[in-house]
Design an enzyme around this catalytic site. Structure first.
Site, mmCIF file in Angstrom:
data_model
loop_
_atom_site.group_PDB
_atom_site.id
_atom_site.type_symbol
_atom_site.label_atom_id
_atom_site.label_comp_id
_atom_site.label_asym_id
_atom_site.label_seq_id
_atom_site.Cartn_x
_atom_site.Cartn_y
_atom_site.Cartn_z
ATOM 1 N N TYR A 59 38.291 43.464 29.671
ATOM 2 C CA TYR A 59 39.268 42.638 28.959
ATOM 3 C C TYR A 59 38.774 41.195 28.930
ATOM 4 C CZ TYR A 59 43.513 40.613 27.202
ATOM 5 O OH TYR A 59 44.400 39.954 26.408
ATOM 6 N N GLN A 77 49.156 45.771 25.640
ATOM 7 C CA GLN A 77 48.806 46.900 24.757
ATOM 8 C C GLN A 77 47.319 47.233 24.845
ATOM 9 O OE1 GLN A 77 50.142 43.998 23.891
ATOM 10 N NE2 GLN A 77 49.409 43.233 21.917
ATOM 11 N N ASN A 102 46.220 37.042 31.217
ATOM 12 C CA ASN A 102 47.474 36.350 31.539
ATOM 13 C C ASN A 102 48.401 37.291 32.325
ATOM 14 O OD1 ASN A 102 48.596 38.162 29.723
ATOM 15 N ND2 ASN A 102 48.732 36.683 28.053
ATOM 16 N N SER A 128 41.488 29.573 40.150
ATOM 17 C CA SER A 128 40.158 29.315 40.684
ATOM 18 C C SER A 128 40.202 28.202 41.729
ATOM 19 C CB SER A 128 39.240 28.916 39.528
ATOM 20 O OG SER A 128 37.901 29.037 39.908
ATOM 21 N N GLN A 147 36.221 22.651 38.942
ATOM 22 C CA GLN A 147 37.256 23.643 39.221
ATOM 23 C C GLN A 147 38.581 23.205 38.648
ATOM 24 O OE1 GLN A 147 37.039 26.761 40.529
ATOM 25 N NE2 GLN A 147 34.922 26.167 40.163
ATOM 26 N N HIS A 168 39.928 23.991 35.124
ATOM 27 C CA HIS A 168 40.309 25.346 34.698
ATOM 28 C C HIS A 168 41.795 25.442 34.369
ATOM 29 C CE1 HIS A 168 36.802 27.878 34.896
ATOM 30 N NE2 HIS A 168 36.459 27.397 36.069
ATOM 31 N N GLU A 208 37.050 30.891 47.362
ATOM 32 C CA GLU A 208 36.337 31.586 46.288
ATOM 33 C C GLU A 208 34.923 31.004 46.167
ATOM 34 O OE1 GLU A 208 37.852 30.705 42.425
ATOM 35 O OE2 GLU A 208 36.785 32.363 41.457
ATOM 36 N N HIS A 209 34.839 29.665 46.021
ATOM 37 C CA HIS A 209 33.556 28.967 45.926
ATOM 38 C C HIS A 209 33.426 28.015 47.113
ATOM 39 C CE1 HIS A 209 34.753 29.615 41.596
ATOM 40 N NE2 HIS A 209 33.560 30.167 41.579
ATOM 41 N N ASP A 220 28.509 29.833 37.792
ATOM 42 C CA ASP A 220 29.402 30.290 36.728
ATOM 43 C C ASP A 220 28.637 30.865 35.543
ATOM 44 O OD1 ASP A 220 31.760 29.691 37.963
ATOM 45 O OD2 ASP A 220 31.909 27.674 37.115
ATOM 46 N N GLU A 234 46.496 70.544 64.895
ATOM 47 C CA GLU A 234 47.292 69.942 63.822
ATOM 48 C C GLU A 234 48.236 70.949 63.159
ATOM 49 O OE1 GLU A 234 44.807 67.936 60.988
ATOM 50 O OE2 GLU A 234 44.169 66.401 62.423
ATOM 51 N N HIS A 284 43.446 76.176 57.552
ATOM 52 C CA HIS A 284 42.204 75.434 57.791
ATOM 53 C C HIS A 284 41.410 76.104 58.919
ATOM 54 C CE1 HIS A 284 44.261 72.311 55.477
ATOM 55 N NE2 HIS A 284 43.172 71.565 55.486
#
Lengths: 435, 435
Positions: B135, B196, B219, B242, B264, B267, B332-333, B366, B420, B425
Site C-alpha cells: 500500500y 477498500q 492513514n 516517525s 524528522q 514528517h 526508531e532512528h 531513508d 496431557e 496422540h
C-alpha cells in the site's frame, strides 16, 4: 452415539473446488460484545493494577485472594513442582526440552556487517527481547508441551525474563505444567487467566512486570485481548483449530493412518483431519479402521464430531495430484506417508510442518522431535512460520558512512528527497556534501 | 507564526522519569465509529467485489470509473511512467534500488537440515510467499522511497507477484511513484486507496488477486483495515509517527544536528525529535541554530508544531548516561553523532536503525544507504525489526524419523501425551514402537 459420516470427495468431480473451499472455510468470530468486555477488563487492569487482578481472580477463576502473593510463584516453587513429578515424567520432560533446545539453537540469527565499495559500513545487529510472557490455558488437558514449545525458543534466543501466566481455577495448578515450566526456563509464574492475564503482561501492574511480547494459545477472551494489545507488545500468530493433512500412497497400515487422523480430531470438535490418496481401496480400508478403532478411544465423541464436521477423504487420480491440493490447503501438519517423501519437498510451498515417511507420526512433533508444535493454521502457512527463536530476536540496522561516502550518498538523497518534497531531508544530507 | 518552545529536560531533575514518559507517550486511537466504518467497507468489497471498488473510487477518491480497467495498470504502463522521468530521477531511483537490493540480499534465509544421533532428519525449509500487496499512500508527498523500501525486500525474497495499490484522487497518479514501482519490481498497480484497497488485497475481487501479506503505511482507515484483515493475511508492523534520537558529544556542527532534527519533524506535527548531550553549551548553540534555520524551511510550520509538541533537548551529566535512555526510548532512528560510535553498539539493545558517526545523517537511510526505512516506532523496537526479506519468507519444519527413531521417540511421546490426557496422540506414536 451418533454415526460417523466423514465426507468423501473426488478431485475430478464437478463442484470439487467449491466443496473443498467449504471444507476449509474457517473464520474466527469475535463479536462486538466480546470486544467490549475484553476492552473493559484491560482498562480495569491498566487503571487498578493488582487490585483488579485479585478481584477478577475471584470473579472468573473462583479463586478469592487477598493479595498478589497468592497468585505469584517464584523459582523455588517452580522447581519444587518438578521434583514432585514421577521419575518417568521428569525424564520425559527433560528429554523433550533437550531435543527442542538442540533444534532451536540452529535458528539463532547472528549479527552481520560488511563495508561496501563506497566505504559505508552496513549491517544488522541482532539482539534478544528483554522479557516475554507465555500464556498457558487451563482447561481439561495439562498442556506441559505447550509450556516447553512457547518458552524454550525465548530461552534459546537469550530472553532474560520469561514470565508465565496460567489460570488456577479454585487455586489449583498442575504440577506437570509447572514441571514443564521448570525445564523450559520460566523465571516467574502468575496464576492469572483470561483477558486480565494478557492485560497484566502488556501493561504491567505493581507486581506483574510488563513484557515485550506475549505468546501462547488461549480461548476467545485471550485471543481477543492479544489482538487488542498488539502494537503495545508483540504477539504470536492468531491460531485457529488444529489440522492435519495426510498424503498416503496406500502402503501404510490403515490403523496407523486412522490413529494419526484421530490425534488431530481429538483436540476439538472443529479440528480438521483430511486424508488424500489415489488408492480407493486403501481409503475404504482406512475408513473401516476408523470405524473399528473409534469406539476404543477415550475422546471418541470429540473425534467423531470433528471428523463429521470438518474431516474428509479425498480421492485423486494420481498421487502427484495431491501436490496442488497441499499448496492450496497450506496445512498446519502435513504427513507424507509415502515411500520417498524427499522427492515431494521441492514442490511443497506452504505447510507448517512436514512429517516425512510412514514412521513419522505427527504426534512426534507435538512433543519431542525437536521442531516447534506452535504452527500456522487455517491456511496461514502461506505467510506465517512455526514459532521459533526468530520470534524472540529482533534486529537493528547499522549504517556508518565516512565523510566521502556521506558526500556521495548525499547527492542522490538530494534528488530523491526533493522529488518527494521533503526538503529538510534533502538539506540534512546536502550539508554533508563536500565537493 | 507561533514561537518555538522546545522542551528542555535534565536527567538529574526530580520528575524527569515522569516527564520522559509523558514525552514518549503515544497511543493510536481507533474509535468505535472508525472500526465500524472500516468493517462496512471491507464487507462491501467482500460481497460486491469490483462493483464496490468502482463505487468507492467515486465516493472517496473523486474518480468516477465505469470499470476496473480504469483502475488497473500493467507492466507496460509502469515502465512508461519510469521512461517519462527526468534522467537525474531515473538514475537516483536505480542507484537506490541497487543499494537496497545489495543490502537485503544479505538477509536471505537459507533452508537447513541435519540428522541427529537417533537418526532423525530435522530441518527447516524456507520458501517465499506467492503474492504480496504494497500500500502506498497518496497525499502531498509522492513517496517513491516508500515503494522501493516496501517492494524490494519482497522481490529479493523471491515473491512472484508484487501488487501495489495507491489512491489516485481525480485519476491522477504520480510518475515518480510509478517509476519507483518499476525499479522495485512491482508487477501490477491498482489505483485504489483506503480501507477498500486493503479489503481488495486481503479477499480478492474479480480483478484484484488476493495476496498473502499486506505492507506499507497509510492513514487511520488503512491502519484499521490492516488490523481487521490480520489473520486472513499477514501484515507488517503497526506504525506510529516517525522519530529520531540524536546523541551528540558536542563536537558536531550544530547546524547539522538542527537539520537532522528537522528532517524528522517535517514528517508530521506528531513526529518526535530528541537530542541528548552532556554539553550544555552545545545544546544552547543547537537551539540557536534551530531558531536561525527554521524560518528558511519549506515545512517550517509542521517542524515548529512537531518540535513544540513532542521535541526535547535532554542534558545528562555524562554522555554515557545516554545509554540507559536509548534503551528506554528504543528509538526508531538513533544518530550516534560521536567520535567512536562503534564503542556504543554493545550497549544498545533496542533501536530500529543506528546511524554511526557525524557524517551519517538519518536521511541517508531513508533513501539509499541500503537498509530499510520501514522501522519500528514508539518504542516497539523492543520487539519489532526493520522490514526485511524475512518478512516475505516463511518456514516449514521438517521431521523424518526412521523406524527405530520413531520407536524411541514414541516411548517419550507416550509418557507426555498420556500426561496431557491426549490418548490418540499417545496411541498414534505407540503403534510405531517396535520393541
Amino acid at each position: 452415539m451418533s454415526s460417523l459420516t466423514i465426507k468423501q470427495l473426488r478431485s475430478i468431480d464437478d463442484g470439487f473446488d467449491t466443496a473443498l473451499n467449504q471444507l476449509l472455510a474457517w473464520e474466527s468470530v469475535s463479536d462486538g460484545n466480546l470486544q467490549q468486555t475484553v476492552a473493559d477488563i484491560i482498562q480495569q487492569v491498566r487503571t487498578e493494577g493488582d487490585a483488579a487482578l485479585c478481584r477478577l481472580s475471584d470473579q472468573f477463576d473462583r479463586f478469592p485472594v487477598e493479595s498478589m502473593a497468592q497468585l505469584s510463584l517464584g523459582a523455588i516453587e517452580i522447581a519444587a513442582a518438578f521434583e514432585r513429578l514421577p521419575a518417568q515424567q521428569k525424564a520425559a520432560l527433560r528429554f523433550s526440552a533437550e531435543r527442542v533446545t538442540a533444534y532451536h539453537e540452529k535458528q539463532i540469527a547472528q549479527s552481520w556487517r560488511y563495508t561496501d565499495d563506497l566505504g559505508v559500513v552496513l549491517g544488522q545487529q541482532v539482539t534478544a527481547m528483554d522479557r516475554v510472557g507465555i500464556y498457558v490455558p487451563g482447561g481439561v488437558a495439562p498442556l506441559a508441551s505447550s509450556v516447553i514449545m512457547n518458552a524454550l525458543p525465548a530461552k534459546v534466543a537469550g530472553v532474560r525474563d520469561i514470565i508465565m501466566t496460567t489460570p488456577a481455577p479454585g487455586g489449583q495448578v498442575n504440577d506437570f505444567v509447572l514441571g514443564a515450566a521448570f525445564v523450559a526456563g520460566v523465571t516467574e509464574v502468575y496464576l492469572l487467566g483470561g483477558a486480565q492475564a494478557i492485560a497484566a503482561l502488556a501493561y504491567g501492574t505493581e507486581t506483574v512486570p510488563a513484557v515485550d511480547k506475549i505468546v501462547g494459545p488461549g480461548n476467545a477472551y485471550v485471543a481477543t485481548a492479544k489482538q487488542q494489545v498488539f502494537g503495545k507488545v508483540g504477539i504470536d500468530m492468531i491460531a485457529g483449530p488444529s489440522e492435519i493433512l495426510v498424503i498416503c500412497d496406500g502402503l501404510t497400515d490403515p490403523d496407523w493412518i486412522a490413529m494419526d487422523l484421530f490425534s488431530q480430531a481429538e483436540h476439538s470438535h472443529d479440528a480438521q483431519a483430511i486424508l488424500i490418496s489415489h488408492d480407493a481401496e486403501f481409503l475404504r480400508r482406512t475408513l473401516a479402521a476408523i470405524e473399528r478403532l473409534l469406539p476404543t478411544m477415550e475422546r471418541a465423541d470429540t473425534i467423531r464430531r470433528s471428523l463429521n464436521a470438518r474431516g474428509a477423504f479425498i480421492w485423486v487420480p494420481k498421487l502427484d495430484d495431491a501436490k496442488a491440493l497441499i499448496n492450496k490447503i497450506a496445512p498446519e501438519h502435513l504427513e507424507l506417508s509415502v515411500a520417498d517423501p524427499e522427492a515431494w519437498l521441492p514442490d511443497i510451498r506452504h505447510a507448517g510442518a512436514i512429517f516425512m515417511g510412514r514412521h513419522t507420526s505427527e504426534a512426534l512433533g507435538d512433543y519431542c522431535a525437536g521442531p516447534n508444535h506452535v504452527l500456522p493454521t487455517s491456511g496461514t502457512a502461506r505467510f506465517f512460520s512455526p514459532l521459533g527463536v526468530y520470534d524472540f530476536q529482533k534486529r537493528s540496522s547499522l549504517i556508518g558512512a565516512s565523510a566521502s561516502a556521506a558526500s556521495e550518498l548525499g547527492k542522490v538523497v538530494s534528488v530523491l528527497a526533493r522529488g518527494e518534497l521533503l526538503t529538510a531531508h534533502a538539506r540534512s544530507a546536502e550539508q554533508r556534501i563536500n565537493d
